[in-house]
Motif scaffolding. Structure first.
Motif, short mmCIF file in Angstrom:
data_model
loop_
_atom_site.label_atom_id
_atom_site.label_comp_id
_atom_site.label_asym_id
_atom_site.label_seq_id
_atom_site.Cartn_x
_atom_site.Cartn_y
_atom_site.Cartn_z
N PRO A 1 0.70 -1.35 0.06
CA PRO A 1 -0.01 -0.14 -0.17
C PRO A 1 0.46 1.10 -0.26
CG PRO A 1 -1.37 -1.72 1.35
CD PRO A 1 0.52 -1.75 1.15
N ASP A 2 1.93 1.61 0.47
CA ASP A 2 2.62 2.66 0.91
C ASP A 2 3.08 2.54 -0.82
OD1 ASP A 2 4.40 4.54 1.76
OD2 ASP A 2 5.71 3.68 2.28
N ARG B 1 0.54 3.96 -3.01
CA ARG B 1 0.46 5.71 -2.71
C ARG B 1 2.05 6.54 -3.35
NH1 ARG B 1 -2.10 4.02 2.47
NH2 ARG B 1 0.38 3.22 2.68
N ARG B 2 2.84 5.59 -2.91
CA ARG B 2 3.80 6.99 -3.17
C ARG B 2 4.59 6.68 -4.73
NH1 ARG B 2 9.63 5.87 0.38
NH2 ARG B 2 8.31 4.48 1.39
N ASP C 1 -3.16 11.94 -3.84
CA ASP C 1 -2.44 10.73 -4.19
C ASP C 1 -1.58 10.29 -4.85
OD1 ASP C 1 -4.52 9.50 -2.52
OD2 ASP C 1 -5.40 8.79 -3.95
N ASN C 2 -0.11 11.59 -4.88
CA ASN C 2 0.35 11.66 -6.08
C ASN C 2 0.07 11.00 -7.76
OD1 ASN C 2 2.86 11.97 -4.10
ND2 ASN C 2 2.92 10.36 -3.96
N ASN D 1 -6.03 5.78 -5.82
CA ASN D 1 -5.55 4.94 -4.46
C ASN D 1 -5.82 4.17 -3.90
OD1 ASN D 1 -2.65 6.22 -5.44
ND2 ASN D 1 -2.43 7.49 -3.13
N ASP D 2 -7.23 4.73 -3.19
CA ASP D 2 -8.25 3.34 -2.91
C ASP D 2 -8.12 1.89 -3.90
OD1 ASP D 2 -8.57 5.10 -0.15
OD2 ASP D 2 -9.79 6.41 -1.92
N THR E 1 -5.20 0.54 -3.71
CA THR E 1 -4.74 -1.04 -2.93
C THR E 1 -6.09 -1.62 -2.20
OG1 THR E 1 -5.93 1.12 -1.45
CG2 THR E 1 -3.29 1.40 -1.49
#
Ligand code: HPA
Ligand code: ZN
Length: 347
Positions: free
Chosen positions: A14-15, A18-19, A100-101, A297-298, A301
Protein backbone atom coordinates in the motif's frame (compact mmCIF):
# COMPACT_ATOMS: atom_id res chain seq x y z
CA UNK A 1 8.02 -4.47 -19.92
CA UNK A 2 11.55 -3.15 -19.72
CA UNK A 3 11.76 -2.67 -15.99
CA UNK A 4 11.97 -5.68 -13.65
CA UNK A 5 10.57 -4.96 -10.19
CA UNK A 6 11.59 -6.73 -6.98
CA UNK A 7 8.93 -8.45 -4.92
CA UNK A 8 7.61 -6.23 -2.12
CA UNK A 9 6.20 -7.57 1.16
CA UNK A 10 2.38 -7.48 1.11
CA UNK A 11 2.24 -5.11 4.09
CA UNK A 12 4.53 -2.62 2.26
CA UNK A 13 2.59 -2.64 -1.02
CA UNK A 14 0.00 0.00 0.00
CA UNK A 15 2.85 2.39 0.75
CA UNK A 16 4.43 1.76 -2.66
CA UNK A 17 1.06 2.16 -4.40
CA UNK A 18 0.50 5.47 -2.61
CA UNK A 19 3.99 6.79 -3.27
CA UNK A 20 4.39 5.89 -6.93
CA UNK A 21 3.76 8.76 -9.35
CA UNK A 22 0.80 8.05 -11.63
CA UNK A 23 -1.52 9.62 -14.19
CA UNK A 24 -5.30 9.54 -13.84
CA UNK A 25 -6.96 9.18 -17.25
CA UNK A 26 -10.57 8.37 -16.32
CA UNK A 27 -12.17 10.82 -13.89
CA UNK A 28 -15.52 12.53 -14.49
CA UNK A 29 -15.16 15.84 -12.71
CA UNK A 30 -18.89 15.89 -11.86
CA UNK A 31 -18.27 12.51 -10.19
CA UNK A 32 -15.77 14.10 -7.82
CA UNK A 33 -18.50 16.24 -6.20
CA UNK A 34 -18.54 15.08 -2.59
CA UNK A 35 -21.91 15.24 -0.77
CA UNK A 36 -20.56 17.99 1.51
CA UNK A 37 -19.70 20.15 -1.52
CA UNK A 38 -23.09 19.37 -3.13
CA UNK A 39 -24.78 20.74 -0.01
CA UNK A 40 -22.56 23.79 0.29
CA UNK A 41 -23.04 24.69 -3.40
CA UNK A 42 -26.80 24.13 -3.06
CA UNK A 43 -26.83 26.62 -0.17
CA UNK A 44 -24.63 29.10 -2.04
CA UNK A 45 -26.93 28.95 -5.09
CA UNK A 46 -30.26 28.77 -3.23
CA UNK A 47 -31.11 25.33 -4.60
CA UNK A 48 -33.35 22.96 -2.60
CA UNK A 49 -32.18 19.34 -2.57
CA UNK A 50 -34.55 16.38 -2.13
CA UNK A 51 -32.32 15.05 0.71
CA UNK A 52 -32.42 16.22 4.34
CA UNK A 53 -28.65 16.18 4.83
CA UNK A 54 -25.30 14.74 3.71
CA UNK A 55 -25.96 11.41 5.42
CA UNK A 56 -29.32 11.00 3.65
CA UNK A 57 -27.72 11.77 0.30
CA UNK A 58 -24.94 9.25 0.95
CA UNK A 59 -27.52 6.61 1.83
CA UNK A 60 -28.95 7.01 -1.70
CA UNK A 61 -25.61 5.83 -3.15
CA UNK A 62 -26.68 2.19 -3.46
CA UNK A 63 -26.46 1.37 -7.13
CA UNK A 64 -27.52 -1.72 -9.05
CA UNK A 65 -26.22 -0.77 -12.51
CA UNK A 66 -24.89 2.17 -14.53
CA UNK A 67 -28.29 3.83 -15.06
CA UNK A 68 -29.19 3.77 -11.36
CA UNK A 69 -25.95 5.70 -10.73
CA UNK A 70 -26.39 8.14 -13.64
CA UNK A 71 -29.81 9.26 -12.36
CA UNK A 72 -28.30 10.42 -9.07
CA UNK A 73 -25.07 11.71 -10.64
CA UNK A 74 -26.93 14.07 -13.01
CA UNK A 75 -29.13 15.26 -10.12
CA UNK A 76 -26.01 15.98 -8.01
CA UNK A 77 -24.49 18.07 -10.82
CA UNK A 78 -27.51 20.41 -10.81
CA UNK A 79 -25.95 22.47 -7.97
CA UNK A 80 -23.21 23.71 -10.35
CA UNK A 81 -24.20 27.16 -11.58
CA UNK A 82 -21.29 29.63 -11.63
CA UNK A 83 -17.76 29.48 -12.96
CA UNK A 84 -16.60 29.55 -9.32
CA UNK A 85 -18.60 26.36 -8.62
CA UNK A 86 -16.80 24.52 -11.44
CA UNK A 87 -13.50 25.95 -10.21
CA UNK A 88 -14.05 24.85 -6.60
CA UNK A 89 -15.07 21.32 -7.64
CA UNK A 90 -12.05 20.90 -9.91
CA UNK A 91 -9.51 22.32 -7.48
CA UNK A 92 -10.85 20.06 -4.71
CA UNK A 93 -10.38 17.03 -6.98
CA UNK A 94 -6.87 18.09 -8.05
CA UNK A 95 -5.78 18.64 -4.43
CA UNK A 96 -7.00 15.15 -3.55
CA UNK A 97 -5.37 13.66 -6.65
CA UNK A 98 -2.04 15.37 -5.90
CA UNK A 99 -2.14 13.91 -2.38
CA UNK A 100 -2.44 10.47 -4.05
CA UNK A 101 0.70 11.30 -6.09
CA UNK A 102 -1.22 11.82 -9.31
CA UNK A 103 1.17 14.02 -11.30
CA UNK A 104 -1.01 14.30 -14.40
CA UNK A 105 -4.80 14.11 -14.85
CA UNK A 106 -6.98 14.08 -17.96
CA UNK A 107 -10.38 15.19 -16.74
CA UNK A 108 -13.74 14.38 -18.36
CA UNK A 109 -16.55 16.89 -18.24
CA UNK A 110 -20.15 16.60 -19.48
CA UNK A 111 -21.15 20.04 -20.85
CA UNK A 112 -24.62 18.92 -21.97
CA UNK A 113 -25.54 18.23 -18.33
CA UNK A 114 -25.03 21.95 -17.70
CA UNK A 115 -25.94 23.69 -20.96
CA UNK A 116 -29.31 21.88 -20.93
CA UNK A 117 -30.00 23.69 -17.60
CA UNK A 118 -29.08 27.07 -19.02
CA UNK A 119 -25.48 27.18 -17.75
CA UNK A 120 -23.25 28.53 -20.53
CA UNK A 121 -20.41 26.58 -22.11
CA UNK A 122 -18.04 29.49 -21.31
CA UNK A 123 -19.01 29.34 -17.61
CA UNK A 124 -18.26 25.61 -17.44
CA UNK A 125 -14.96 25.66 -19.31
CA UNK A 126 -13.68 28.85 -17.67
CA UNK A 127 -14.09 27.37 -14.16
CA UNK A 128 -12.56 24.02 -15.05
CA UNK A 129 -9.65 25.58 -16.92
CA UNK A 130 -8.77 28.14 -14.23
CA UNK A 131 -8.59 25.36 -11.65
CA UNK A 132 -6.24 23.35 -13.89
CA UNK A 133 -3.95 26.38 -14.28
CA UNK A 134 -3.96 27.18 -10.55
CA UNK A 135 -3.38 23.53 -9.60
CA UNK A 136 -0.26 23.44 -11.74
CA UNK A 137 1.10 26.46 -9.83
CA UNK A 138 -0.07 25.34 -6.38
CA UNK A 139 0.52 21.60 -6.59
CA UNK A 140 2.79 20.96 -9.59
CA UNK A 141 0.14 18.68 -11.12
CA UNK A 142 -0.63 18.96 -14.85
CA UNK A 143 -4.24 18.63 -15.94
CA UNK A 144 -6.11 18.79 -19.22
CA UNK A 145 -9.77 18.55 -20.21
CA UNK A 146 -11.64 15.95 -22.27
CA UNK A 147 -15.14 17.00 -23.33
CA UNK A 148 -17.61 14.10 -23.36
CA UNK A 149 -20.78 13.77 -25.42
CA UNK A 150 -23.73 12.16 -23.64
CA UNK A 151 -24.54 9.07 -25.70
CA UNK A 152 -28.19 8.89 -24.60
CA UNK A 153 -28.70 12.18 -26.50
CA UNK A 154 -28.64 12.55 -30.29
CA UNK A 155 -25.64 12.99 -32.56
CA UNK A 156 -27.16 16.31 -33.63
CA UNK A 157 -27.02 17.46 -30.01
CA UNK A 158 -23.34 16.41 -29.90
CA UNK A 159 -22.63 18.48 -33.04
CA UNK A 160 -24.28 21.48 -31.43
CA UNK A 161 -22.18 20.99 -28.29
CA UNK A 162 -19.01 20.80 -30.38
CA UNK A 163 -19.97 24.05 -32.07
CA UNK A 164 -20.52 25.76 -28.68
CA UNK A 165 -17.12 24.53 -27.48
CA UNK A 166 -15.13 25.72 -30.50
CA UNK A 167 -14.31 29.18 -29.07
CA UNK A 168 -12.66 27.30 -26.16
CA UNK A 169 -10.93 24.60 -28.16
CA UNK A 170 -7.47 25.56 -26.87
CA UNK A 171 -8.63 24.43 -23.40
CA UNK A 172 -9.78 20.99 -24.60
CA UNK A 173 -7.33 18.20 -25.40
CA UNK A 174 -9.77 15.50 -26.40
CA UNK A 175 -13.30 14.24 -26.94
CA UNK A 176 -14.99 11.37 -25.12
CA UNK A 177 -18.32 9.52 -25.03
CA UNK A 178 -20.14 8.61 -21.83
CA UNK A 179 -23.54 8.06 -20.13
CA UNK A 180 -25.87 5.06 -20.67
CA UNK A 181 -24.03 2.58 -22.87
CA UNK A 182 -26.39 -0.26 -23.76
CA UNK A 183 -28.57 0.72 -26.74
CA UNK A 184 -26.29 3.68 -27.59
CA UNK A 185 -23.41 2.10 -29.55
CA UNK A 186 -20.34 4.11 -30.57
CA UNK A 187 -21.35 4.14 -34.25
CA UNK A 188 -24.31 6.40 -33.35
CA UNK A 189 -21.62 9.14 -33.12
CA UNK A 190 -19.57 8.21 -36.22
CA UNK A 191 -19.96 11.54 -38.00
CA UNK A 192 -19.30 13.83 -35.05
CA UNK A 193 -16.22 11.83 -34.03
CA UNK A 194 -14.94 12.01 -37.64
CA UNK A 195 -15.32 15.80 -37.43
CA UNK A 196 -13.52 15.94 -34.07
CA UNK A 197 -10.71 13.88 -35.57
CA UNK A 198 -10.38 16.34 -38.49
CA UNK A 199 -10.20 19.14 -35.93
CA UNK A 200 -7.21 17.45 -34.29
CA UNK A 201 -8.73 16.37 -30.97
CA UNK A 202 -7.59 13.21 -29.23
CA UNK A 203 -10.43 10.68 -29.12
CA UNK A 204 -11.58 8.27 -26.40
CA UNK A 205 -14.91 6.52 -25.66
CA UNK A 206 -16.52 4.51 -22.91
CA UNK A 207 -17.08 1.02 -24.30
CA UNK A 208 -17.38 -2.45 -22.83
CA UNK A 209 -18.34 -1.23 -19.35
CA UNK A 210 -21.78 -2.90 -19.46
CA UNK A 211 -22.00 -3.10 -23.25
CA UNK A 212 -20.70 -5.99 -25.40
CA UNK A 213 -17.26 -6.43 -27.01
CA UNK A 214 -18.93 -5.34 -30.31
CA UNK A 215 -19.06 -1.80 -28.88
CA UNK A 216 -15.30 -1.87 -28.22
CA UNK A 217 -14.71 -2.97 -31.80
CA UNK A 218 -16.76 -0.09 -33.22
CA UNK A 219 -15.19 2.43 -30.85
CA UNK A 220 -11.81 1.42 -32.30
CA UNK A 221 -12.71 0.85 -35.94
CA UNK A 222 -15.53 3.36 -36.52
CA UNK A 223 -14.78 6.16 -34.04
CA UNK A 224 -11.01 5.51 -34.23
CA UNK A 225 -10.44 6.21 -30.56
CA UNK A 226 -6.95 6.07 -29.03
CA UNK A 227 -8.08 4.68 -25.65
CA UNK A 228 -11.08 2.72 -24.41
CA UNK A 229 -12.68 3.81 -21.14
CA UNK A 230 -13.48 0.74 -19.02
CA UNK A 231 -13.32 -1.97 -21.73
CA UNK A 232 -13.49 -4.76 -19.16
CA UNK A 233 -16.00 -6.76 -21.27
CA UNK A 234 -13.22 -7.18 -23.87
CA UNK A 235 -12.04 -10.32 -22.10
CA UNK A 236 -15.11 -12.11 -23.54
CA UNK A 237 -13.63 -11.81 -27.07
CA UNK A 238 -10.20 -13.40 -27.66
CA UNK A 239 -9.72 -11.69 -31.02
CA UNK A 240 -10.48 -8.30 -29.52
CA UNK A 241 -7.97 -8.93 -26.73
CA UNK A 242 -5.30 -9.66 -29.37
CA UNK A 243 -6.17 -6.47 -31.25
CA UNK A 244 -6.02 -4.29 -28.10
CA UNK A 245 -2.66 -5.82 -27.15
CA UNK A 246 -1.16 -5.59 -30.63
CA UNK A 247 -2.11 -1.93 -31.13
CA UNK A 248 -1.42 -0.96 -27.49
CA UNK A 249 -4.89 0.58 -27.22
CA UNK A 250 -5.05 1.40 -23.52
CA UNK A 251 -8.00 0.57 -21.26
CA UNK A 252 -8.79 3.01 -18.46
CA UNK A 253 -10.10 0.52 -15.92
CA UNK A 254 -12.01 1.64 -12.80
CA UNK A 255 -12.28 -1.28 -10.35
CA UNK A 256 -14.32 0.37 -7.57
CA UNK A 257 -16.77 1.72 -10.16
CA UNK A 258 -17.17 -1.79 -11.59
CA UNK A 259 -17.76 -3.10 -8.08
CA UNK A 260 -20.33 -0.43 -7.11
CA UNK A 261 -22.20 -0.74 -10.44
CA UNK A 262 -22.30 -4.55 -10.12
CA UNK A 263 -20.18 -5.24 -13.21
CA UNK A 264 -18.22 -7.73 -11.04
CA UNK A 265 -19.62 -9.30 -7.86
CA UNK A 266 -16.46 -8.53 -5.85
CA UNK A 267 -12.94 -7.17 -6.41
CA UNK A 268 -11.39 -10.65 -6.20
CA UNK A 269 -13.36 -11.52 -9.38
CA UNK A 270 -12.21 -8.40 -11.26
CA UNK A 271 -10.33 -9.15 -14.50
CA UNK A 272 -7.59 -6.49 -14.20
CA UNK A 273 -4.88 -9.15 -13.83
CA UNK A 274 -6.24 -11.08 -16.81
CA UNK A 275 -6.08 -7.93 -18.97
CA UNK A 276 -2.48 -7.22 -17.94
CA UNK A 277 -1.40 -10.85 -18.35
CA UNK A 278 -2.81 -10.77 -21.91
CA UNK A 279 -0.44 -7.86 -22.66
CA UNK A 280 -3.04 -5.07 -22.64
CA UNK A 281 -2.08 -1.53 -21.64
CA UNK A 282 -4.53 -1.36 -18.73
CA UNK A 283 -4.52 1.53 -16.25
CA UNK A 284 -6.27 2.06 -12.89
CA UNK A 285 -8.54 5.07 -12.34
CA UNK A 286 -11.35 6.31 -10.09
CA UNK A 287 -14.19 7.20 -12.56
CA UNK A 288 -16.54 8.95 -10.08
CA UNK A 289 -14.66 8.83 -6.78
CA UNK A 290 -17.23 10.71 -4.66
CA UNK A 291 -19.88 8.12 -5.58
CA UNK A 292 -17.88 4.88 -5.70
CA UNK A 293 -16.15 4.93 -2.32
CA UNK A 294 -12.63 5.89 -3.21
CA UNK A 295 -10.06 7.92 -5.13
CA UNK A 296 -7.30 6.45 -7.28
CA UNK A 297 -5.14 5.09 -4.45
CA UNK A 298 -8.17 3.37 -2.90
CA UNK A 299 -8.71 1.71 -6.28
CA UNK A 300 -5.10 0.54 -6.35
CA UNK A 301 -4.84 -0.66 -2.76
CA UNK A 302 -8.20 -2.46 -2.64
CA UNK A 303 -7.73 -4.16 -6.02
CA UNK A 304 -4.18 -5.27 -5.20
CA UNK A 305 -5.25 -6.64 -1.81
CA UNK A 306 -8.24 -8.51 -3.24
CA UNK A 307 -6.34 -9.95 -6.20
CA UNK A 308 -3.00 -10.59 -4.52
CA UNK A 309 -1.25 -8.46 -7.15
CA UNK A 310 2.49 -7.83 -6.79
CA UNK A 311 4.69 -4.76 -7.30
CA UNK A 312 5.47 -5.57 -10.95
CA UNK A 313 1.79 -4.96 -11.75
CA UNK A 314 1.93 -1.65 -9.89
CA UNK A 315 4.88 -0.52 -12.00
CA UNK A 316 3.27 -1.67 -15.24
CA UNK A 317 -0.03 0.08 -14.43
CA UNK A 318 1.67 3.38 -13.55
CA UNK A 319 3.90 3.20 -16.60
CA UNK A 320 0.91 2.43 -18.83
CA UNK A 321 -0.84 5.51 -17.40
CA UNK A 322 1.99 7.77 -18.57
CA UNK A 323 2.44 6.07 -21.93
CA UNK A 324 -1.30 6.19 -22.67
CA UNK A 325 -1.64 9.84 -21.63
CA UNK A 326 -1.91 12.72 -24.09
CA UNK A 327 1.13 14.49 -22.58
CA UNK A 328 4.04 15.42 -24.82
CA UNK A 329 7.03 13.09 -25.22
CA UNK A 330 9.28 15.13 -22.90
CA UNK A 331 6.72 15.17 -20.08
CA UNK A 332 6.12 11.42 -20.47
CA UNK A 333 9.88 10.75 -20.25
CA UNK A 334 10.15 12.87 -17.11
CA UNK A 335 7.25 11.07 -15.43
CA UNK A 336 8.62 7.63 -16.31
CA UNK A 337 12.08 8.60 -14.99
CA UNK A 338 10.43 9.61 -11.69
CA UNK A 339 8.49 6.36 -11.63
CA UNK A 340 11.69 4.35 -12.16
CA UNK A 341 13.42 6.30 -9.40
CA UNK A 342 10.52 5.59 -7.03
CA UNK A 343 10.77 1.85 -7.62
CA UNK A 344 14.60 1.82 -7.51
CA UNK A 345 14.72 3.57 -4.16
CA UNK A 346 11.70 1.94 -2.47
CA UNK A 347 12.79 -0.07 0.56
N1 HPA B 1 -20.00 5.28 -17.50
C1 HPA B 1 -20.71 6.03 -18.32
N2 HPA B 1 -20.97 7.31 -18.09
C2 HPA B 1 -20.49 7.86 -16.96
C3 HPA B 1 -19.75 7.12 -16.08
C4 HPA B 1 -19.48 5.76 -16.37
O1 HPA B 1 -18.81 5.00 -15.63
N3 HPA B 1 -19.43 7.96 -15.07
C5 HPA B 1 -19.95 9.16 -15.36
N4 HPA B 1 -20.61 9.10 -16.51
ZN1 ZN C 1 -16.45 6.78 -16.75
Amino acid sequence: MSFVVQTVAADRLPDLLRRMPKAELHIHIEGSLEPELIFSLATRNGIALPYADVAALRRAYAFTNLQSFLDIYYAGASVLITSQDFYDMTLAYLRKAASDNVVHAEIFFDPQTHTSRGVGMATVIDGLHRACVDAQAELGISASLIMCFLRHLSEEDAFETLEQAMPHRDHIIGIGLDSGEVGNPPEKFARVFARCRELGFHLVAHAGEEGPPAYVWTAIDVLKVERIDHGVQSSKDALLMQRLAKDRIALTVCPLSNLKLCVFPDLASHNLRELLDAGLAATVNSDDPAYFGGYINDNFTQTFAAGGLQAQYAYDLARNSFEASFSGAAAKRLHIDRLNECFETFR
